[in-house]
Design a protein around this motif. Structure first.
Motif, PDB file in Angstrom:
ATOM      1  N   MET A 158       0.942  -1.260  -0.088  1.00 14.01           N
ATOM      2  CA  MET A 158       0.045   0.133   0.162  1.00 14.01           C
ATOM      3  C   MET A 158       0.830   1.313  -0.102  1.00 14.01           C
ATOM      4  O   MET A 158       1.627   1.345   0.958  1.00 14.01           O
ATOM      5  CB  MET A 158      -0.889   0.017   1.094  1.00 14.01           C
ATOM      6  N   ALA A 159       0.884   2.099  -1.083  1.00 15.71           N
ATOM      7  CA  ALA A 159       1.658   3.372  -0.912  1.00 15.71           C
ATOM      8  C   ALA A 159       1.131   4.522  -0.578  1.00 15.71           C
ATOM      9  O   ALA A 159       2.087   4.981  -0.117  1.00 15.71           O
ATOM     10  CB  ALA A 159       1.947   3.418  -2.555  1.00 15.71           C
ATOM     11  N   TYR A 160      -0.142   4.554  -0.201  1.00 15.55           N
ATOM     12  CA  TYR A 160      -0.549   5.946   0.387  1.00 15.55           C
ATOM     13  C   TYR A 160      -1.239   5.584   1.716  1.00 15.55           C
ATOM     14  O   TYR A 160      -1.769   4.222   1.975  1.00 15.55           O
ATOM     15  CB  TYR A 160      -1.661   6.579  -0.635  1.00 15.55           C
ATOM     16  N   LYS A 161      -1.285   6.565   2.668  1.00 13.76           N
ATOM     17  CA  LYS A 161      -2.155   6.158   3.945  1.00 13.76           C
ATOM     18  C   LYS A 161      -2.899   7.397   3.951  1.00 13.76           C
ATOM     19  O   LYS A 161      -2.691   8.552   3.886  1.00 13.76           O
ATOM     20  CB  LYS A 161      -1.146   5.889   4.951  1.00 13.76           C
ATOM     21  N   ILE A 162      -4.090   7.229   4.788  1.00 14.11           N
ATOM     22  CA  ILE A 162      -4.824   8.406   5.311  1.00 14.11           C
ATOM     23  C   ILE A 162      -4.415   8.591   6.728  1.00 14.11           C
ATOM     24  O   ILE A 162      -4.490   7.754   7.427  1.00 14.11           O
ATOM     25  CB  ILE A 162      -6.403   7.896   5.218  1.00 14.11           C
ATOM     26  N   LEU A 163      -4.114   9.894   6.949  1.00 10.24           N
ATOM     27  CA  LEU A 163      -3.715  10.275   8.203  1.00 10.24           C
ATOM     28  C   LEU A 163      -4.937  10.942   9.245  1.00 10.24           C
ATOM     29  O   LEU A 163      -6.196  10.874   8.707  1.00 10.24           O
ATOM     30  CB  LEU A 163      -2.793  11.670   7.961  1.00 10.24           C
ATOM     31  N   ASP A 164      -4.623  10.995  10.340  1.00  9.96           N
ATOM     32  CA  ASP A 164      -5.604  11.379  11.332  1.00  9.96           C
ATOM     33  C   ASP A 164      -6.298  12.749  11.016  1.00  9.96           C
ATOM     34  O   ASP A 164      -7.318  12.936  11.550  1.00  9.96           O
ATOM     35  CB  ASP A 164      -4.839  11.509  12.790  1.00  9.96           C
ATOM     36  N   ALA A 165      -5.833  13.458  10.047  1.00 13.67           N
ATOM     37  CA  ALA A 165      -6.363  14.919   9.987  1.00 13.67           C
ATOM     38  C   ALA A 165      -7.532  14.702   9.108  1.00 13.67           C
ATOM     39  O   ALA A 165      -8.109  15.539   8.787  1.00 13.67           O
ATOM     40  CB  ALA A 165      -5.187  15.474   9.372  1.00 13.67           C
ATOM     41  N   CYS A 166      -7.875  13.386   8.542  1.00 12.84           N
ATOM     42  CA  CYS A 166      -8.926  13.037   7.608  1.00 12.84           C
ATOM     43  C   CYS A 166      -9.969  13.402   8.541  1.00 12.84           C
ATOM     44  O   CYS A 166     -10.513  13.087   9.268  1.00 12.84           O
ATOM     45  CB  CYS A 166      -8.894  11.670   7.093  1.00 12.84           C
ATOM     46  N   THR A 167     -10.969  14.460   7.716  1.00 11.30           N
ATOM     47  CA  THR A 167     -12.169  14.637   8.096  1.00 11.30           C
ATOM     48  C   THR A 167     -13.510  13.531   7.841  1.00 11.30           C
ATOM     49  O   THR A 167     -14.638  14.171   7.741  1.00 11.30           O
ATOM     50  CB  THR A 167     -12.702  16.201   7.496  1.00 11.30           C
ATOM     51  N   ASN A 168     -13.117  12.775   6.975  1.00  8.61           N
ATOM     52  CA  ASN A 168     -14.058  11.740   6.418  1.00  8.61           C
ATOM     53  C   ASN A 168     -15.085  12.158   5.391  1.00  8.61           C
ATOM     54  O   ASN A 168     -16.255  11.913   5.323  1.00  8.61           O
ATOM     55  CB  ASN A 168     -14.779  11.221   7.772  1.00  8.61           C
ATOM     56  N   CYS A 169     -14.656  13.144   4.743  1.00  7.67           N
ATOM     57  CA  CYS A 169     -15.486  13.855   3.667  1.00  7.67           C
ATOM     58  C   CYS A 169     -16.121  13.101   2.442  1.00  7.67           C
ATOM     59  O   CYS A 169     -16.770  13.273   2.036  1.00  7.67           O
ATOM     60  CB  CYS A 169     -14.851  15.158   3.204  1.00  7.67           C
ATOM     61  N   GLY A 170     -15.059  11.912   2.156  1.00  9.97           N
ATOM     62  CA  GLY A 170     -15.537  11.159   1.191  1.00  9.97           C
ATOM     63  C   GLY A 170     -15.033  11.336  -0.434  1.00  9.97           C
ATOM     64  O   GLY A 170     -15.107  10.880  -1.439  1.00  9.97           O
ATOM     65  N   CYS A 195      -7.321  15.386  -1.770  1.00 11.61           N
ATOM     66  CA  CYS A 195      -7.835  15.482  -0.439  1.00 11.61           C
ATOM     67  C   CYS A 195      -7.794  17.030  -0.224  1.00 11.61           C
ATOM     68  O   CYS A 195      -6.661  17.476  -0.381  1.00 11.61           O
ATOM     69  CB  CYS A 195      -6.949  14.791   0.382  1.00 11.61           C
ATOM     70  N   PRO A 196      -8.891  17.498   0.002  1.00 13.40           N
ATOM     71  CA  PRO A 196      -8.986  19.025   0.654  1.00 13.40           C
ATOM     72  C   PRO A 196      -8.218  19.536   1.828  1.00 13.40           C
ATOM     73  O   PRO A 196      -7.877  20.727   2.113  1.00 13.40           O
ATOM     74  CB  PRO A 196     -10.502  19.261   0.880  1.00 13.40           C
ATOM     75  N   VAL A 197      -8.032  18.470   2.808  1.00 11.61           N
ATOM     76  CA  VAL A 197      -7.235  18.756   4.013  1.00 11.61           C
ATOM     77  C   VAL A 197      -5.680  18.136   4.186  1.00 11.61           C
ATOM     78  O   VAL A 197      -5.118  18.111   4.933  1.00 11.61           O
ATOM     79  CB  VAL A 197      -7.787  18.337   5.239  1.00 11.61           C
ATOM     80  N   ASP A 198      -5.534  17.797   2.960  1.00 15.83           N
ATOM     81  CA  ASP A 198      -4.140  17.072   2.627  1.00 15.83           C
ATOM     82  C   ASP A 198      -4.032  16.072   3.715  1.00 15.83           C
ATOM     83  O   ASP A 198      -2.670  16.049   4.515  1.00 15.83           O
ATOM     84  CB  ASP A 198      -2.787  18.160   2.942  1.00 15.83           C
ATOM     85  N   ALA A 199      -4.574  15.264   3.851  1.00 22.20           N
ATOM     86  CA  ALA A 199      -4.606  14.170   4.962  1.00 22.20           C
ATOM     87  C   ALA A 199      -4.371  12.634   4.252  1.00 22.20           C
ATOM     88  O   ALA A 199      -4.444  11.799   5.177  1.00 22.20           O
ATOM     89  CB  ALA A 199      -5.937  13.960   5.936  1.00 22.20           C
ATOM     90  N   ILE A 200      -3.601  12.563   3.196  1.00 20.29           N
ATOM     91  CA  ILE A 200      -3.153  11.567   2.509  1.00 20.29           C
ATOM     92  C   ILE A 200      -1.779  11.602   2.115  1.00 20.29           C
ATOM     93  O   ILE A 200      -1.448  12.759   1.581  1.00 20.29           O
ATOM     94  CB  ILE A 200      -4.224  11.007   1.412  1.00 20.29           C
ATOM     95  N   GLU A 201      -0.985  10.794   2.527  1.00 22.71           N
ATOM     96  CA  GLU A 201       0.418  10.826   2.100  1.00 22.71           C
ATOM     97  C   GLU A 201       0.932   9.460   1.554  1.00 22.71           C
ATOM     98  O   GLU A 201       0.278   8.601   1.856  1.00 22.71           O
ATOM     99  CB  GLU A 201       1.356  11.318   3.272  1.00 22.71           C
ATOM    100  N   ALA A 202       1.992   9.622   0.886  1.00 20.53           N
ATOM    101  CA  ALA A 202       2.605   8.210   0.351  1.00 20.53           C
ATOM    102  C   ALA A 202       3.419   7.823   1.496  1.00 20.53           C
ATOM    103  O   ALA A 202       4.087   8.594   2.243  1.00 20.53           O
ATOM    104  CB  ALA A 202       3.541   8.796  -0.771  1.00 20.53           C
ATOM    105  N   GLY A 203       3.560   6.440   1.185  1.00 29.65           N
ATOM    106  CA  GLY A 203       4.447   5.869   2.575  1.00 29.65           C
ATOM    107  C   GLY A 203       3.797   4.920   3.150  1.00 29.65           C
ATOM    108  O   GLY A 203       3.868   4.267   4.270  1.00 29.65           O
TER     109      GLY A 203
END
Length: 55
Positions: free
Chosen positions: A1-13, A47-55
């Motif tokens: 899995m190359a990308y992950k969703i961070l805790d900053a995610c607002t679950n907007c979809g 992502c509107p809140v930059d809550a997804i990053e590579a890694g």
């Protein structure tokens, strides 16, 4: 899995609706990227809140 969703995610979809391989799932009010991810990066770009990053 190359990308992950961070805790900053607002679950907007937004990422979920843009993923071309349906690799983003929602579980218990949070979104996760599963093994279907092809590392295209569309989710991170949208992502509107930059809550997804590579890694």
């Amino acid at each position: 899995m190359a990308y992950k969703i961070l805790d900053a995610c607002t679950n907007c979809g937004v990422c979920d609706s843009e993923c071309p391989v349906d690799a983003i799932i929602e579980k218990n009010g949070k979104r996760f990227i599963n093994d279907a991810c092809t590392s295209c990066g569309i989710c991170a770009d949208t992502c509107p809140v930059d809550a997804i990053e590579a890694g």
